[in-house]
Enzyme design. Structure first.
Site, PDB file in Angstrom:
ATOM      1  N   SER A 196       0.832  -1.202   0.000  1.00 43.24           N
ATOM      2  CA  SER A 196       0.000   0.000   0.000  1.00 43.24           C
ATOM      3  C   SER A 196       0.871   1.258   0.000  1.00 43.24           C
ATOM      4  O   SER A 196       1.622   1.490  -0.954  1.00 43.24           O
ATOM      5  CB  SER A 196      -0.954  -0.050   1.190  1.00 43.24           C
ATOM      6  OG  SER A 196      -1.900   0.985   1.147  1.00 43.24           O
ATOM      7  N   ASP A 206       4.070  24.020  -0.695  1.00 43.93           N
ATOM      8  CA  ASP A 206       5.418  23.834  -1.247  1.00 43.93           C
ATOM      9  C   ASP A 206       5.957  22.427  -0.997  1.00 43.93           C
ATOM     10  O   ASP A 206       7.145  22.228  -0.752  1.00 43.93           O
ATOM     11  CB  ASP A 206       6.386  24.874  -0.665  1.00 43.93           C
ATOM     12  CG  ASP A 206       6.527  24.763   0.853  1.00 43.93           C
ATOM     13  OD1 ASP A 206       5.690  24.078   1.488  1.00 43.93           O
ATOM     14  OD2 ASP A 206       7.474  25.356   1.404  1.00 43.93           O
ATOM     15  N   HIS A 259      -7.394  -5.374  -0.822  1.00 47.70           N
ATOM     16  CA  HIS A 259      -6.191  -4.590  -0.557  1.00 47.70           C
ATOM     17  C   HIS A 259      -5.262  -5.265   0.449  1.00 47.70           C
ATOM     18  O   HIS A 259      -4.045  -5.036   0.429  1.00 47.70           O
ATOM     19  CB  HIS A 259      -6.611  -3.210  -0.042  1.00 47.70           C
ATOM     20  CG  HIS A 259      -5.493  -2.224   0.041  1.00 47.70           C
ATOM     21  ND1 HIS A 259      -4.963  -1.587  -1.063  1.00 47.70           N
ATOM     22  CD2 HIS A 259      -4.785  -1.758   1.103  1.00 47.70           C
ATOM     23  CE1 HIS A 259      -3.996  -0.768  -0.685  1.00 47.70           C
ATOM     24  NE2 HIS A 259      -3.866  -0.851   0.621  1.00 47.70           N
TER      25      HIS A 259
END
Length: 437
Positions: A145, A362, A415
């Protein structure tokens, strides 16, 4: 390094590394990063290749083996395994409401946490590799993952330290913003809800009854947290794992008891909900979640609570509206909303810190598409069809963009296939790497 510990079929050794908080200032503040070495019993002295496990998350510590269990059993046939507690997690220097308070106010805490993303984790791993394997040593990566996202960052920053890479549970979209991620995620959640209600049609009414109660009056959880209807919808996180639908169904079965004033949500139910929704054991998952998609060259506007903003594009997740229309109430999934930092006691002290991180514009890039296009490290990836957590289309596009990547697409597992498959998922990837498939 500690004295080795013997468990059934394995020998473990603790390692604690003193590493820079900021890898751009290596002589500055240091933190501890912990890793557990695991080797098959009787092979402690063998010259085995190393496998570094990168856990999912963000903010998830490595698994704690009790013996030759789960995927570790298969890995130990071929490797000496290093289970890394990524910075801020487990036995590494922790980052939570208790420890972050020592940093100062929200601005200082947020600045500190900017150094806990995949780029810092990879640079930690590189320093550890040099200490354990030597300057020229190489190891195999296994990224589950979010660990797969870290693997792509590793191949962007320091591929020379990697012999081969296994990825389970998806590949990050190299140019996907946080908005892109959630715009693709909500429709997957709709599909998982439809499948859930098709299996348990009786739960349509059960969920409506609970949601209606919470719309009228949120409930108090045992830890003092607040269960709103939106928080309740977050239990959809369970629908992305192999047995998660059953866990959710059985939780709903015990939702009500007859109290003094009539029916009320049971302590059993509320305690169960808390166990799935509380971030006390992994606050960084919530605090840093959207930042893992932050790359200034992709989205100069920052993440800015993308899951909350994109949710407005999908009115079918409005629980009150669904109740009014007599429609099924839909669960959400791996979405982090600002309200969590009001409702969860483990997150409340970090509310302002989380807002500052969401406002940050940023974030350095985490992936180098040009370097990945020229990648020479073999990559073997298990991609689960219609994975709730990681978009299949993103995974396949990234596989095409990273040279030397072979993909196995399957709907046999959800998953958590690496954890629950008894080693079958990892075995398939290893056999692909050995040329057997």
């Amino acid at each position: 390094m500690s004295t080795p510990t013997r468990l059934p079929g394995i020998v473990t050794t603790d390692h604690v590394f003193r590493l820079p908080l900021d890898h751009q200032a290596p002589e500055g503040e240091q933190i501890e990063v912990y890793a557990r070495e695991v080797v098959a019993a009787g092979r402690e002295q063998d010259d085995l290749p190393w496998l570094l496990f990168l856990q999912g998350g963000p903010g998830g510590k490595a698994n704690r083996p009790a013996g030759r269990d789960a995927w570790v059993d298969r890995a130990l046939d071929d490797y000496r395994v290093l289970l890394l507690d990524q910075r801020g997690t487990g036995r590494s220097t922790p980052a939570n409401r208790q420890t972050l308070a020592r940093r100062g106010g929200p601005a200082e805490q947020a600045e500190y946490l900017t150094r806990f993303r995949a780029d810092s984790i990879v640079r930690d791993a590189e320093l550890i590799r040099r200490q354990l394997l030597g300057e020229q040593g190489q190891w195999t990566l296994l990224g589950q993952s979010y660990g797969g996202f870290c693997t792509l960052t590793y191949l962007s920053i320091a591929p020379d330290g990697v012999r081969e890479a296994f990825v389970t549970g998806g590949l990050a979209g190299l140019r996907s913003s946080a908005e892109d991620v959630y715009r693709a995620a909500y429709p997957r959640n709709v599909r998982k809800n439809k499948a859930y209600y098709a299996r348990y049609p009786q739960d349509v009414a059960a969920v409506q009854r609970i949601a209606g109660s919470l719309v009228r009056q949120p409930a108090e959880l045992p830890d003092g947290g607040v269960l709103t209807v939106e928080a309740f919808q977050g239990l959809g996180l369970l629908l992305g794992s192999g047995g998660g639908a059953q866990v959710l169904h059985y939780l709903l079965e015990e939702a009500w008891v007859e109290g003094v004033d009539g029916p009320e949500l049971s302590d059993t139910f509320l305690a169960g909900v808390q166990s799935h929704l509380s971030f006390a054991q992994g606050p960084m998952y919530a605090v840093l979640h959207e930042s893992i998609y932050g790359q200034r060259s992709v989205d100069a506007g920052g993440t800015a609570w993308a899951a909350e903003r994109v949710r407005k594009e999908f009115p079918e997740f409005d629980a009150a509206a669904a109740l009014t229309a007599g429609q099924p109430v839909l669960f959400t999934g791996e979405m982090i909303y600002p309200a969590l930092f009001e409702n969860d006691p483990a997150l409340r002290p970090l509310r302002d810190t989380a807002h500052l991180l969401a406002d940050r514009t940023d974030w350095p890039d985490l992936y180098d598409p040009a370097r990945l296009a020229a990648n020479r490290v073999p990559v073997y990836a298990a991609v689960y069809h219609d994975d709730l957590y990681v978009d299949t289309a993103d995974s396949l596009a990234t596989a095409d963009a990273v040279a030397g990547t072979r993909v196995w697409v399957t709907n046999e597992w959800e998953h958590d296939g690496l954890r629950v498959s008894g080693g079958a998922v990892l075995d398939r990837l290893i056999r692909m790497a050995r040329g057997e498939l």
